[in-house]
Design a protein around this motif. Structure first.
Motif, PDB file in Angstrom:
ATOM      1  N   HIS A 282       0.843  -1.206   0.000  1.00 51.83           N
ATOM      2  CA  HIS A 282       0.000   0.000   0.000  1.00 51.83           C
ATOM      3  C   HIS A 282       0.876   1.253   0.000  1.00 51.83           C
ATOM      4  O   HIS A 282       0.648   2.187  -0.782  1.00 51.83           O
ATOM      5  CB  HIS A 282      -0.929  -0.019   1.218  1.00 51.83           C
ATOM      6  CG  HIS A 282      -1.612   1.288   1.473  1.00 51.83           C
ATOM      7  ND1 HIS A 282      -2.876   1.561   1.019  1.00 51.83           N
ATOM      8  CD2 HIS A 282      -1.187   2.402   2.121  1.00 51.83           C
ATOM      9  CE1 HIS A 282      -3.207   2.791   1.371  1.00 51.83           C
ATOM     10  NE2 HIS A 282      -2.199   3.320   2.056  1.00 51.83           N
ATOM     11  N   GLU A 283       1.901   1.270   0.853  1.00 53.12           N
ATOM     12  CA  GLU A 283       2.801   2.431   0.901  1.00 53.12           C
ATOM     13  C   GLU A 283       3.504   2.621  -0.441  1.00 53.12           C
ATOM     14  O   GLU A 283       3.692   3.743  -0.909  1.00 53.12           O
ATOM     15  CB  GLU A 283       3.840   2.279   2.013  1.00 53.12           C
ATOM     16  CG  GLU A 283       3.263   2.283   3.427  1.00 53.12           C
ATOM     17  CD  GLU A 283       2.455   3.536   3.708  1.00 53.12           C
ATOM     18  OE1 GLU A 283       2.881   4.623   3.277  1.00 53.12           O
ATOM     19  OE2 GLU A 283       1.376   3.437   4.328  1.00 53.12           O
ATOM     20  N   HIS A 286       1.472   4.475  -2.879  1.00 49.35           N
ATOM     21  CA  HIS A 286       1.606   5.939  -2.801  1.00 49.35           C
ATOM     22  C   HIS A 286       2.813   6.392  -3.614  1.00 49.35           C
ATOM     23  O   HIS A 286       2.772   7.404  -4.297  1.00 49.35           O
ATOM     24  CB  HIS A 286       1.800   6.380  -1.348  1.00 49.35           C
ATOM     25  CG  HIS A 286       0.544   6.323  -0.531  1.00 49.35           C
ATOM     26  ND1 HIS A 286      -0.623   6.930  -0.920  1.00 49.35           N
ATOM     27  CD2 HIS A 286       0.277   5.749   0.659  1.00 49.35           C
ATOM     28  CE1 HIS A 286      -1.551   6.724  -0.007  1.00 49.35           C
ATOM     29  NE2 HIS A 286      -1.028   6.004   0.959  1.00 49.35           N
ATOM     30  N   GLU A 364      -5.678   7.183  -1.032  1.00 52.32           N
ATOM     31  CA  GLU A 364      -5.691   5.941  -0.248  1.00 52.32           C
ATOM     32  C   GLU A 364      -6.319   4.805  -1.049  1.00 52.32           C
ATOM     33  O   GLU A 364      -5.821   3.676  -1.056  1.00 52.32           O
ATOM     34  CB  GLU A 364      -6.445   6.131   1.069  1.00 52.32           C
ATOM     35  CG  GLU A 364      -5.762   7.086   2.047  1.00 52.32           C
ATOM     36  CD  GLU A 364      -4.319   6.706   2.321  1.00 52.32           C
ATOM     37  OE1 GLU A 364      -4.017   5.509   2.467  1.00 52.32           O
ATOM     38  OE2 GLU A 364      -3.473   7.626   2.377  1.00 52.32           O
ATOM     39  N   HIS A 408      -8.214   9.629   5.546  1.00 52.99           N
ATOM     40  CA  HIS A 408      -8.279   8.236   5.116  1.00 52.99           C
ATOM     41  C   HIS A 408      -9.742   7.820   5.053  1.00 52.99           C
ATOM     42  O   HIS A 408     -10.540   8.263   5.881  1.00 52.99           O
ATOM     43  CB  HIS A 408      -7.534   7.326   6.091  1.00 52.99           C
ATOM     44  CG  HIS A 408      -6.040   7.424   5.967  1.00 52.99           C
ATOM     45  ND1 HIS A 408      -5.370   8.618   6.124  1.00 52.99           N
ATOM     46  CD2 HIS A 408      -5.099   6.501   5.681  1.00 52.99           C
ATOM     47  CE1 HIS A 408      -4.079   8.400   5.942  1.00 52.99           C
ATOM     48  NE2 HIS A 408      -3.884   7.123   5.666  1.00 52.99           N
TER      49      HIS A 408
HETATM   50 ZN   LIG Z   1      -1.982   5.305   2.671  1.00 52.47          ZN
END
Ligand SMILES: [Zn+2]
Length: 421
Positions: A282-283, A286, A364, A408
């Motif tokens: 997930h990071e 980004h 997100e 988020h």
């Molecule tokens: Zn995130």
């Protein structure tokens, strides 16, 4: 510009923002309280009623404190401006510093005095948040000694980094001519980029210990993931987040060759290797979608606009008098103008909050989608559910409050989007 008009617009904006914020907080408290005794159907099998109630109580307790700090913050803002606080302080500092040390020292002293007084005013709320609220719900791990050390180190670092930058900006305002704001912007932008390298490598280690990730099996998985994603980092680190709080997180910082991935020890202790991999994916999402540069760019756009605006406002007497300050006759007004921008700017910037929150929530979702392509979606769902529970995030926030304040997506939306994959 007319002083009375500035005063009225500012006072109206402060009141409007205050009413809007209190209304939103009230909605959030009522909504969460109404849903306190029933776990939402989607979570019926996975979240216990006890955990659900704890999340509700934690959310409500935080929002109640928020009610107080919001009202207090508006009072303090009016105290600085229309009620004459900044004006009185300016006279005091000017008379004490200007004759002996000159223009620049007087202006730096004024900004420092405002920031010290501002921190002292917020101090009781910070202490209450850490040692009462977080403590009550079992999140606080901070001792009073560590808190004090953080405060002192933070103030010293802030001064070492902030004073030279402030001096540079003030000097540019005085010496760079009518386009000073372009130069000042360039200085701030350069500084921001520099901090992307300096913060993770020099400043963060003053507050936390960073150790290379030692778990070889996990390291192998994480490195394979990073290779798949085409992400090169300078290292994988574990941070002792548990020294301060039980909240868990993972992030990457820096850019170019200084990128590093940081896991909170609290995260590693709670998640399986597959779940850690999914959270990191997930990071990396980004990173893949360039969310950080996009954010920085957006921020810089706001700065450029604000500084250009200040370039014009600074020359208007009504800008000062309308915000409760008498401009100096025999000394530069640059520090005063900067302070007024910092105090009054956020009042109007608040209107942008839903836009920035919406863009952040969209990021997100994009990062989650990316994570599902590079790692296991089931692991990401499991990890998020654990994190939502561990952090006592409410599963039933007020929808309007979410639109305004949530950076988020709330658990229900986020997990529903993942379930659709
Ligand atoms: Zn995130």
């Amino acid at each position: 510009m007319n002083s009375l008009v500035v005063m009225s617009v500012f006072a109206a904006a402060v009141m409007l923002r205050l009413v809007l914020r209190l209304w939103l907080i009230g909605r959030q408290i009522r909504h969460v309280a109404r849903h306190r005794d029933t776990v939402p159907a989607d979570f019926a099998g996975t979240v216990s009623l006890e955990a659900h109630r704890k999340a509700a109580d934690y959310t409500i307790a935080r929002q109640r404190l928020e009610l107080l700090t919001t009202a207090w913050g508006s009072a303090v803002l009016l105290g600085w401006t229309l009620l004459g606080g900044l004006d009185a302080l300016n006279v005091l500092v000017r008379e004490a510093v200007l004759p002996r040390w000159g223009d620049l020292a007087y202006q730096i002293a004024l900004v420092m005095a405002v920031s010290v007084i501002g921190s002292l005013i917020d101090l009781p709320f910070d202490l209450w948040r850490t040692f009462r609220l977080e403590q009550r719900f079992g999140f606080n791990r901070m001792t009073p000694g560590l808190w004090l050390k953080d405060a002192v180190v933070g103030a010293v670092v802030g001064a070492v980094v902030g004073v030279p930058l402030l001096a540079l900006v003030l000097w540019l305002m005085a010496a760079a001519g009518p386009l000073w704001w372009l130069w000042a912007f360039a200085a701030l932008a350069g500084f921001t980029l520099l901090m992307q390298v300096v913060y993770p490598t020099v400043i963060a280690p003053m507050f936390n210990r960073f150790q290379p990730l030692a778990d070889e099996a996990l390291k192998g998985r994480v490195e394979a993931l990073m290779q798949r994603c085409g992400f090169r980092a300078q290292g994988l680190f574990v941070m002792d987040g548990s020294r301060r709080s039980a909240h868990a997180n993972a992030y990457f910082t820096g850019f170019g060759a200084s990128k590093r991935v940081v896991f909170f020890d609290t995260l590693l202790s709670r998640l399986t290797p597959g779940e850690v991999e999914a959270v990191l994916a997930h990071e990396l999402g980004h990173f893949h979608h360039r969310h950080v540069p996009k954010r920085i760019l957006m921020l810089m756009g706001v700065w450029l606009g604000s500084l250009a605006l200040l370039g014009w406002l600074m020359g208007q007497a009504a800008f000062y008098t309308g915000l409760g300050v008498q401009p100096n006759m025999l000394a530069p007004n640059h520090a005063l103008a900067l302070l007024l921008l910092m105090l009054a700017g956020p009042v109007f910037g608040f209107l942008l909050a839903p836009l920035t929150a919406a863009s952040s929530r969209r990021h997100e979702f994009e990062a989650d989608a990316y994570a599902c392509r590079q790692a296991s979606g089931a692991d990401l769902r499991a990890a998020l559910l654990k994190l939502f529970q561990d952090n006592a995030s409410t599963l039933t926030p007020d929808p309007v409050y979410v639109r305004f304040h949530y950076s988020h997506p709330p658990a229900s939306e986020r997990l529903a989007a993942l379930a659709g994959r």
